[in-house]
Enzyme design. Structure first.
Site, PDB file in Angstrom:
ATOM      1  CD1 TRP A 150       2.321   5.121  -3.047  1.00 23.77           C
ATOM      2  CD2 TRP A 150       0.652   6.628  -3.174  1.00 23.77           C
ATOM      3  NE1 TRP A 150       2.827   6.270  -3.609  1.00 23.77           N
ATOM      4  CE2 TRP A 150       1.825   7.221  -3.706  1.00 23.77           C
ATOM      5  CE3 TRP A 150      -0.523   7.389  -3.155  1.00 23.77           C
ATOM      6  CZ2 TRP A 150       1.863   8.518  -4.202  1.00 23.77           C
ATOM      7  CZ3 TRP A 150      -0.484   8.687  -3.650  1.00 23.77           C
ATOM      8  CH2 TRP A 150       0.701   9.248  -4.169  1.00 23.77           C
ATOM      9  CG  HIS A 185       0.283  -6.849  -4.406  1.00 24.25           C
ATOM     10  ND1 HIS A 185       0.138  -7.180  -3.085  1.00 24.25           N
ATOM     11  CD2 HIS A 185       1.438  -6.140  -4.502  1.00 24.25           C
ATOM     12  CE1 HIS A 185       1.165  -6.672  -2.404  1.00 24.25           C
ATOM     13  NE2 HIS A 185       1.958  -6.032  -3.255  1.00 24.25           N
ATOM     14  N   GLY A 231       6.761  -0.768  -1.512  1.00 24.75           N
ATOM     15  CA  GLY A 231       5.549  -0.554  -0.727  1.00 24.75           C
ATOM     16  C   GLY A 231       5.785   0.543   0.298  1.00 24.75           C
ATOM     17  N   GLY A 232       6.067   0.147   1.529  1.00 26.15           N
ATOM     18  CA  GLY A 232       6.205   1.078   2.660  1.00 26.15           C
ATOM     19  C   GLY A 232       7.065   2.303   2.358  1.00 26.15           C
ATOM     20  N   GLY A 247       6.665  -6.098   3.580  1.00 30.28           N
ATOM     21  CA  GLY A 247       6.269  -5.405   4.807  1.00 30.28           C
ATOM     22  C   GLY A 247       6.901  -5.973   6.069  1.00 30.28           C
ATOM     23  CD  GLU A 279       5.722  -6.979  -4.726  1.00 30.35           C
ATOM     24  OE1 GLU A 279       6.278  -5.917  -4.448  1.00 30.35           O
ATOM     25  OE2 GLU A 279       4.512  -7.185  -4.536  1.00 30.35           O
TER      26      GLU A 279
HETATM   27  P1  13P Z   1       7.014  -3.374   1.155  1.00 34.68           P
HETATM   28  O1  13P Z   1       8.014  -2.564   0.345  1.00 34.68           O
HETATM   29  O2  13P Z   1       6.276  -2.561   2.173  1.00 34.68           O
HETATM   30  O3  13P Z   1       7.637  -4.620   1.688  1.00 34.68           O
HETATM   31  O4  13P Z   1       5.880  -3.845   0.112  1.00 34.68           O
HETATM   32  C1  13P Z   1       6.252  -4.452  -1.067  1.00 34.68           C
HETATM   33  C2  13P Z   1       5.066  -4.577  -1.939  1.00 34.68           C
HETATM   34  O5  13P Z   1       4.165  -5.345  -1.665  1.00 34.68           O
HETATM   35  C3  13P Z   1       4.987  -3.709  -3.130  1.00 34.68           C
HETATM   36  O6  13P Z   1       3.955  -4.100  -3.979  1.00 34.68           O
END
Ligand code: 13P
Length: 254
Positions: A10, A97, A236-237, A175, A169
């Site tokens: 989140w 992260h 994430g989002g 994002g 990632e």
């Molecule tokens: P998004 O799914 O918003 O691209 O973020 C990925 C993330 O950083 C999950 O830890």
């Protein structure tokens, strides 16, 4: 077959009301799948963890923290230890992260200590690695991932590493709406598994879960999951929207 794992990070979002609402909606909407066919975790901001643990009630959804500190206790103003997180019902902790590496400035050396402290404190670390856009464009992806894996796991015994979940990632996909193609993700996941085989052994490398993260959404989740070395998603989002997150959980259960 490893059970697919989906975790919702989140980040610095929600408040004391919306964190509870989101947790309750995810728990009720994923009852059929969570735990049985898919392992699910949510990773709220520190301050809402106790309320989220309570809101999730008896559901099988696990809770994680977005960061931890390297020491178990003491004069470290502002920091939070693995044992504190364990005490309030956390099972997982994100380590390294991309936002902590690139916005806050965490080094591989610090991340290595955090991974180790998580396991020592009874938490399961989710270690995130990933290259920047300019590193990918310069053909340096493999070199960057190799450096991160080697340094972030340095000195960790096979027993400790077997508690770790990896997450690839790519920074350029976080994002941005620009997801890595399933092939791009698979190539790096295969590299990570090969590195783990070299550092430890093939059985450990085979058993470790490697998640993909970076603009994962309901409409690309299944394609990513069809890759042989992708064992789940770090979202994430899309994890801030109960409907989307449940759709991702469902697509991983199929
Ligand atoms: P998004 O799914 O918003 O691209 O973020 C990925 C993330 O950083 C999950 O830890």
């Amino acid at each position: 077959m490893k059970k697919p794992f989906v975790a919702g990070n989140w980040k610095m979002n929600t408040d004391s009301h919306t964190s509870i609402e989101l947790a309750e909606s995810i728990a009720s909407g994923s009852l059929e799948f969570a735990g049985r066919r898919v392992h699910v975790a949510v990773i709220p901001p520190f301050v809402y963890i106790p309320a989220v643990v309570k809101a999730l009630g008896t559901s099988s959804i696990a809770v994680g923290a977005q960061d931890i500190y390297t020491e178990p206790q003491g004069a470290f103003t502002g920091e939070i230890s693995a044992s504190m997180l364990k005490d309030i019902g956390c099972n997982y902790a994100l380590c390294g992260h991309s936002e902590r590496r690139h916005v806050i400035g965490e080094t591989d050396e610090l991340i290595n200590k955090k991974v180790s402290a998580s396991v020592s404190g009874g938490l399961l670390p989710i270690l995130c690695v990933g290259e920047l856009l300019e590193e990918r464009q310069a053909g340096r992806t493999n070199e960057v991932i190799t450096r991160q894996i080697n340094s972030d796991l340095a000195g960790l015994s096979a027993e400790k590493v077997s508690a770790v979940t990896l997450a690839y990632e790519p920074v350029w996909a976080i994002g941005t709406g620009q997801t890595a193609t399933p092939q791009q993700a698979q190539e790096v996941h295969a590299l990570i598994r090969k590195l783990l085989g070299e550092m430890y052994d093939n059985q450990l490398a085979e058993e470790i879960r490697i998640l993909y993260g970076g603009s994962a959404k309901p409409d690309n989740a299944a394609d990513l999951m069809h890759q042989p070395d992708i064992n789940g998603l770090l979202v994430g989002g899309a994890s801030l929207n109960a409907h989307d997150f449940i759709a991702i959980i469902k697509s991983l259960s199929e």
